[in-house]
Design an enzyme around this catalytic site. Sequence first.
Site, PDB file in Angstrom:
ATOM      1  N   HIS A   1      -1.867   2.983  11.494  1.00 37.52           N
ATOM      2  CA  HIS A   1      -0.661   3.785  11.696  1.00 37.52           C
ATOM      3  C   HIS A   1      -0.887   4.908  12.698  1.00 37.52           C
ATOM      4  CE1 HIS A   1      -3.027   5.830   8.631  1.00 37.52           C
ATOM      5  NE2 HIS A   1      -2.307   6.897   8.748  1.00 37.52           N
TER       6      HIS A   1
ATOM      7  N   HIS B   1      -4.733   5.159  13.860  1.00 40.37           N
ATOM      8  CA  HIS B   1      -5.966   4.973  13.114  1.00 40.37           C
ATOM      9  C   HIS B   1      -5.738   4.016  11.955  1.00 40.37           C
ATOM     10  CE1 HIS B   1      -3.848   8.362  11.315  1.00 40.37           C
ATOM     11  NE2 HIS B   1      -4.534   8.216  10.210  1.00 40.37           N
TER      12      HIS B   1
ATOM     13  N   HIS C   1      -7.237  13.115  12.621  1.00 41.78           N
ATOM     14  CA  HIS C   1      -6.305  12.229  13.317  1.00 41.78           C
ATOM     15  C   HIS C   1      -5.039  13.020  13.553  1.00 41.78           C
ATOM     16  CE1 HIS C   1      -9.006   9.272  11.253  1.00 41.78           C
ATOM     17  NE2 HIS C   1      -9.030   8.823  12.479  1.00 41.78           N
TER      18      HIS C   1
ATOM     19  N   HIS D   1       0.863  -1.173   0.000  1.00 43.63           N
ATOM     20  CA  HIS D   1       0.000   0.000   0.000  1.00 43.63           C
ATOM     21  C   HIS D   1       0.900   1.224   0.000  1.00 43.63           C
ATOM     22  CE1 HIS D   1      -3.483   2.518   1.058  1.00 43.63           C
ATOM     23  NE2 HIS D   1      -2.618   3.175   1.783  1.00 43.63           N
TER      24      HIS D   1
ATOM     25  N   TYR E   1     -15.344   6.478   1.042  1.00 49.00           N
ATOM     26  CA  TYR E   1     -13.900   6.348   1.239  1.00 49.00           C
ATOM     27  C   TYR E   1     -13.617   4.906   1.607  1.00 49.00           C
ATOM     28  CZ  TYR E   1      -9.270   6.991   3.261  1.00 49.00           C
ATOM     29  OH  TYR E   1      -7.941   6.887   3.554  1.00 49.00           O
TER      30      TYR E   1
ATOM     31  N   GLU F   1      -3.789  14.702  10.197  1.00 46.86           N
ATOM     32  CA  GLU F   1      -4.621  14.506   9.010  1.00 46.86           C
ATOM     33  C   GLU F   1      -6.059  14.966   9.254  1.00 46.86           C
ATOM     34  OE1 GLU F   1      -4.470  10.324   8.250  1.00 46.86           O
ATOM     35  OE2 GLU F   1      -2.305  10.278   7.922  1.00 46.86           O
TER      36      GLU F   1
END
Lengths: 329, 329, 329, 329, 329, 329
Positions: free
Chosen positions: B230, B266, B260, B187, B245, B236
């Site tokens: 992470h 999260h 976040h 990813h 999303y 963010e």
Amino acid sequence: MPVSRTDFIDGLVTMVGNGNAAMHCGFAAHIYAANVSMVDRYFSDADGELLIVPYEGRLRMHTEFGIVQIAPGEIGVIQRGIKFRVELPDDAARGYVCENYGAFFNLPELGLIGANGLANPRDFLTPVAAFEDRDATVEVVVKFMGNLWSAQYEHSPLDVVAWHGNYAPYKYDTAHFNAVNTVSFDHTDPSIFTVLTSASGIPGTANVDFVIFPPRWLVAEHSFRLPWFHRNFMSEFMGLIRGQYDAKAESFVPGGASLHNCMAAHGPDAMSFERARTAELVPERLDDTLAIMFETRFVCHPTRYALECAALQRDYDECWADLPRYFPT
Amino acid sequence: MPVSRTDFIDGLVTMVGNGNAAMHCGFAAHIYAANVSMVDRYFSDADGELLIVPYEGRLRMHTEFGIVQIAPGEIGVIQRGIKFRVELPDDAARGYVCENYGAFFNLPELGLIGANGLANPRDFLTPVAAFEDRDATVEVVVKFMGNLWSAQYEHSPLDVVAWHGNYAPYKYDTAHFNAVNTVSFDHTDPSIFTVLTSASGIPGTANVDFVIFPPRWLVAEHSFRLPWFHRNFMSEFMGLIRGQYDAKAESFVPGGASLHNCMAAHGPDAMSFERARTAELVPERLDDTLAIMFETRFVCHPTRYALECAALQRDYDECWADLPRYFPT
Amino acid sequence: MPVSRTDFIDGLVTMVGNGNAAMHCGFAAHIYAANVSMVDRYFSDADGELLIVPYEGRLRMHTEFGIVQIAPGEIGVIQRGIKFRVELPDDAARGYVCENYGAFFNLPELGLIGANGLANPRDFLTPVAAFEDRDATVEVVVKFMGNLWSAQYEHSPLDVVAWHGNYAPYKYDTAHFNAVNTVSFDHTDPSIFTVLTSASGIPGTANVDFVIFPPRWLVAEHSFRLPWFHRNFMSEFMGLIRGQYDAKAESFVPGGASLHNCMAAHGPDAMSFERARTAELVPERLDDTLAIMFETRFVCHPTRYALECAALQRDYDECWADLPRYFPT
Amino acid sequence: MPVSRTDFIDGLVTMVGNGNAAMHCGFAAHIYAANVSMVDRYFSDADGELLIVPYEGRLRMHTEFGIVQIAPGEIGVIQRGIKFRVELPDDAARGYVCENYGAFFNLPELGLIGANGLANPRDFLTPVAAFEDRDATVEVVVKFMGNLWSAQYEHSPLDVVAWHGNYAPYKYDTAHFNAVNTVSFDHTDPSIFTVLTSASGIPGTANVDFVIFPPRWLVAEHSFRLPWFHRNFMSEFMGLIRGQYDAKAESFVPGGASLHNCMAAHGPDAMSFERARTAELVPERLDDTLAIMFETRFVCHPTRYALECAALQRDYDECWADLPRYFPT
Amino acid sequence: MPVSRTDFIDGLVTMVGNGNAAMHCGFAAHIYAANVSMVDRYFSDADGELLIVPYEGRLRMHTEFGIVQIAPGEIGVIQRGIKFRVELPDDAARGYVCENYGAFFNLPELGLIGANGLANPRDFLTPVAAFEDRDATVEVVVKFMGNLWSAQYEHSPLDVVAWHGNYAPYKYDTAHFNAVNTVSFDHTDPSIFTVLTSASGIPGTANVDFVIFPPRWLVAEHSFRLPWFHRNFMSEFMGLIRGQYDAKAESFVPGGASLHNCMAAHGPDAMSFERARTAELVPERLDDTLAIMFETRFVCHPTRYALECAALQRDYDECWADLPRYFPT
Amino acid sequence: MPVSRTDFIDGLVTMVGNGNAAMHCGFAAHIYAANVSMVDRYFSDADGELLIVPYEGRLRMHTEFGIVQIAPGEIGVIQRGIKFRVELPDDAARGYVCENYGAFFNLPELGLIGANGLANPRDFLTPVAAFEDRDATVEVVVKFMGNLWSAQYEHSPLDVVAWHGNYAPYKYDTAHFNAVNTVSFDHTDPSIFTVLTSASGIPGTANVDFVIFPPRWLVAEHSFRLPWFHRNFMSEFMGLIRGQYDAKAESFVPGGASLHNCMAAHGPDAMSFERARTAELVPERLDDTLAIMFETRFVCHPTRYALECAALQRDYDECWADLPRYFPT
């Protein structure tokens, strides 16, 4: 190409070069073909570091720092001035060598690509220390200022018992390459396939980049997925490890090499073009393919060997002859 | 949220902020909801530049440099100190605003991505000069040091007849974004979806980045395709323009926002996680989705409004409650 | 303003400030008015370096490094942490002080201007070592974190007998400034009049610049020679040393100060505008003029003193009221 | 020099060069003299980009990107690898060519000069797309590694129907150059007249700069206004477009060229010196003058042609012979 | 200081701080004193990374990445956001903590010092992965924006089974520090003892440096070997791990701390001065000494605790009272 | 070597060189031996700047800027293009010359070493202006592109009456060098002995460095104090001014020179090795020693003179022949 018994050193032939080894810039591209291991013989290159890319047969390199073994699909890097000898686990060994006169190969800055991607640092493997403790008369060959110099030693030069530091040979398996590319449209610059880069002082124009075209998904929509026709500043020396290169449907085989020098126009051959032009743009998995490129900011000079060898494709530009005119329609 | 007749200025509400407008660093995230055009009223922001991201209804911005009209899926940027008024072609207008106190938004360096990719310069549109020549008593509202200041003019301040230079409003349609991502495995960091960046002095840690999660192909093999769980250095602030999303299967809707902050862990909610964990990894086209992120190197402070509004999801962390333990197996 | 007997310390009044002395960024602008020398009293500023710009009367500064004497038209710089006392050779002394919390003032990079131009290094004068060897009870005042702290010493702190290094006070006579500007057309940015700059981390946006508008030739053809009307990112604090500032025909006098903060529009007053609009564009020598500017990337906060003093021009913007409309013609 | 029918390619003669085209550094200075248009003939330079400076007659360059026409006082730039042909609207065409092997010409950083000044970006003009759709046997001449290579095409290579990007030919009229210089005293470095610069990796020492000495006002007081006598690191190749160069009162004519290599002392000739020494220093308008300079960090090697041509001024240094001794007085 | 049962968290007391945790600059200096291990309790710091310097007792830190154990003479670093708990192998544990809000600690550039020297990379040890798999009600304490926040988990948060990357805790034994200093004359700047540095954007002025004064040889000839008396830009917070600091002959003990803020003059105490002044300058081995310094570009604000604690040395400046006057002799 | 009457110019012999004077990179190492002053003869080097290192006899250099006199232990630097003549105060003069084609020599960045150390700026001495006012027929010899060119002048070229600027000859006495090195263990890189550096564009790889090995204390414990055996990227040209070089116990004398080119292995000779291996590691003062090194990033080419001169040590590598094998023990 190798006849009778040829080891790694004797089997090296230079194809193109540029820059100036004394001034530590530029590079040379060689190909090698060997069928015996180096026996009582050692090599070291004071002119540059060696990035070795086999396409046939494994190489087992005994270095001052330990043993590095590579197979097709993998690469090995032996830095400037490091002594080593090459054993052949298989009957024959053939491949490409990028001799980099400039700044040491390094991972490129990923920038927006983030913390992971392309070649990840953890996949580069450095050998465990190993040494040879033997009395024997051996030959040590050193490449310096473009010449090979030979000397006799009465012992193996691989007598380094232990080491620390960060100047040591390494290997990398290109199967670990996390390919990144467009997931929407357009054809992305091949710079995105950079594995290692030898920086010049000017960002964006490397002394030489090592680039691969690995297995991957193609998903671009509304696009001509192959490389566009282009002339460019950088000069491109390409080779093939396995399978087929998508922009060259025929006559590009493992061990082959193409050179597109600065501002020499090129692009897909007519057959590849036609196929790409009419393809249905569904996701497509490119498998069983691995092409490589040494891309450089200096113009490459082909050697006499390269210009005169029997394999030279004198009608290379015929591959574009059948491209029809599409405009005006 | 707007009641009765609310124009763009009155409809702005601040959600989070950081930095220091007087020292030209940090940013604030606002949301707006308006149902009437600004009449005899003009706005200008001396504290920062405004990146406006509508998710409902169009905005027609009359600026000193000409007219910029944007619709959901597009963004508009009006720089610090530029006067404008907002007309509403539709019944209502709602969206997000990133007020950037720091360095002007710029295209990020593409690095290895090459000469084309992500947001291409040619897709940013600057208005043709236009002006208003009218005598009227109008109100000019200026935001300066966090306050709104009002003054009366006897003429329209949009009286700039012609201009040259490179400090002018612009718009961009995110449909032109050439998304780049993994075409093999893993990813990729969301930084690869950066549209515009406001640099801090330290590479890799922007004052604020504008990031989008646009329609695209997912093809990663042998991978958990969603964002990994992470905690990170950057903070963010996310919003949604349309669709769903992929890491938040439910309860994230257009106009919603999540924060976040630095080192707040999260990742995908339990349902998204389970779905991704068991999905067959064939190529998948993500369509009808457009999430956005304002990502910043400074910790965000939510406003009292944000902390007390009725829409606050007090049980937000419940989305992870159902994540089972998978190890030891 | 000073009453009865006021020395340099007591005569300092702060007009504007920004940034953060503890974090070593920003600056403050002060004015001073004194009528007696400092006797048995010494000063040192731990918050920033002092750039002193007299417009009336000389200052004779006895520092740890020797004596620096300046008169109107000259400037003196005393760095952070250096002890000194100020003698007044004349009846009174008045001037401006730029207290720079950030990077030390330095000469700007000249770039294309070449090896010579603007303020030349050889015109900056550093004192010859001198010291005081006296027993006396003296007061040492130190500015630290915005406060003045007082202590008693039983000897002069100016007891440094000799020194070497490059951290020492200096003076500069602005008459040596080699002004550079257009010799063809247009109005050149005032940055070209920079004498000294305190860099921020971001090129082009200084922590604070010291700029002068010295005597010079104006020769621009086909141009409006005065400053254009502008709003800008940087904030401008101006003062006047002597004569008249060309964009402000009236009511700007030595000791006066103007502040145009970030994005506050400004330009020539109506009378100056009209004069410039109709002037015949022959070469014109601007003589008997010396204005100064402290230009800074952070927004300036005026002090209560500045906002409430009797000299405040509450109708300052009236100077533009008479500007007629010229378009459409 | 051209005899009978000579087109742009045949009329090119090399005067000096330095660096190394294969390594993309250095430049060459050529002059051209043509009297016919190129017919069925196209040119492209893979060694460098061409900055063309006519002093007599116009050039109408049909390029892959469209048509660029220039006249004396203007310049045109055609980048590395771009195909074009040159038409002559007038009877004859003569001029200078700077073939830049290094980094592409770019506008220099203005630094303190500010947002406007010298060559402003908006005055550089890029062509509208245009193409040729014709079947014909044409010759395409390519310069590569210092040689000219010729090939036959069966169609015009100017068959690019549309384009986008920022690698395209452009023109610039030097009449738009906003000259900046001293408005007080001294003689400013000629670097301040830089129009375009090809950066080397080391700031301040360009690969090659294109510099002009345009019409302007001289107002320096108390100064020797002409260039001082100097030896310098950079090497200077000068030419003249029109009028008179102020430091060379005689024998420097349009089409002429001077070379002052690294550390070769030079300055005004005796007559110019005497005139300047005794001139009254009132404002003086230099009109009807346009000299140019290619200034470079590498030492220039003159060609055999340059060293042997009839026009060589073997007594060039006689221009300084009459300079009297002024010291001791 | 700790009473009854105090674990690492409860035993932390803040002495000084600067900067701004939300804006990721500055640091805080804490001291800790603990006598029990953390049981069912975990800590994580979102405001900064923790550099822990014990002077008494060992710390055994169970982190998400494995176990890091340190003893006096060693240091441990736990980055921002990493969860851990501290066990006490010994009866008590005391030490200093540098909480770094800014850029992560890194090894400084060695420059001329070369490839080896000061703290060598290979001496920094990162833990082997280890995890806790337990169900229990535990408290997780997080420091965020200067406050401690507590939450209950039903399992240990140290449940990370494996990891890769370069963001992991580490330890370093200062006995491996290769001290470099003058081997001829003069007193070298303490910057040469830098172990780790948190860069600010401006070279030479770190956000915070971790500096040690380790055992070493003193050999300077013709020199005053102790630190000279100085005022400086950087602010210095010092502590002592063991032995005696050479410039402070008395009253500086392990656990003590001194603060010399920006431009506060300091130097050896009178006794140390006299000893150094009259010492015979033969080679001298400094043994059994280890002082530390947190040096920072921002001014430090002491906490109320620091200013009011019983141990405050209110007569600190008396250590210089006995310095006699040596000039004029 | 000089026979009969030989002045400084005639007594210069080139030993090695690299780079390219026309492209301003690389350097050459010369030795000189003279026994008469230059009479009516002047020299100037357009190819590079001259760093002159005498080991026998003084040089009194009359330059355009004044007189610079140096003796063994001192160095003098005369920049590119400066005219001078050399007088011999003593019977003979011998030494080394580094002719630097690249960036001017500069003091290296000290980095962590701090504000003082190595060669301090204040110890570099620039001459007071002096000039010759004489009519005479003199010879001026200029080195340009590797050749010497001669011209006759009717007056002394040292007729510069006064000057300002920063491009002027200077001298430095190496006795002022503040040597810095390990004061704990290990052998520090020789880069720490850099006096002056000519930067290349790539940090860490100078065009050429001037390095000295001056008198100093050796105190490293648990270490092999001599240089380790190494092969390296940089090429090393060494000379000796006085005494003995510690890694070369015999056969290295003043006026001698050694060259270890890129990747040529070297280290202490067998006798030095044995001595160092068994030495008691107490502090040791190295006195009466001064070796020098010109270290360069480009490979050095020895001249025919160097390769054929009688003094060539053809058995140089014999110094390592007696090194026994120590492993396995």
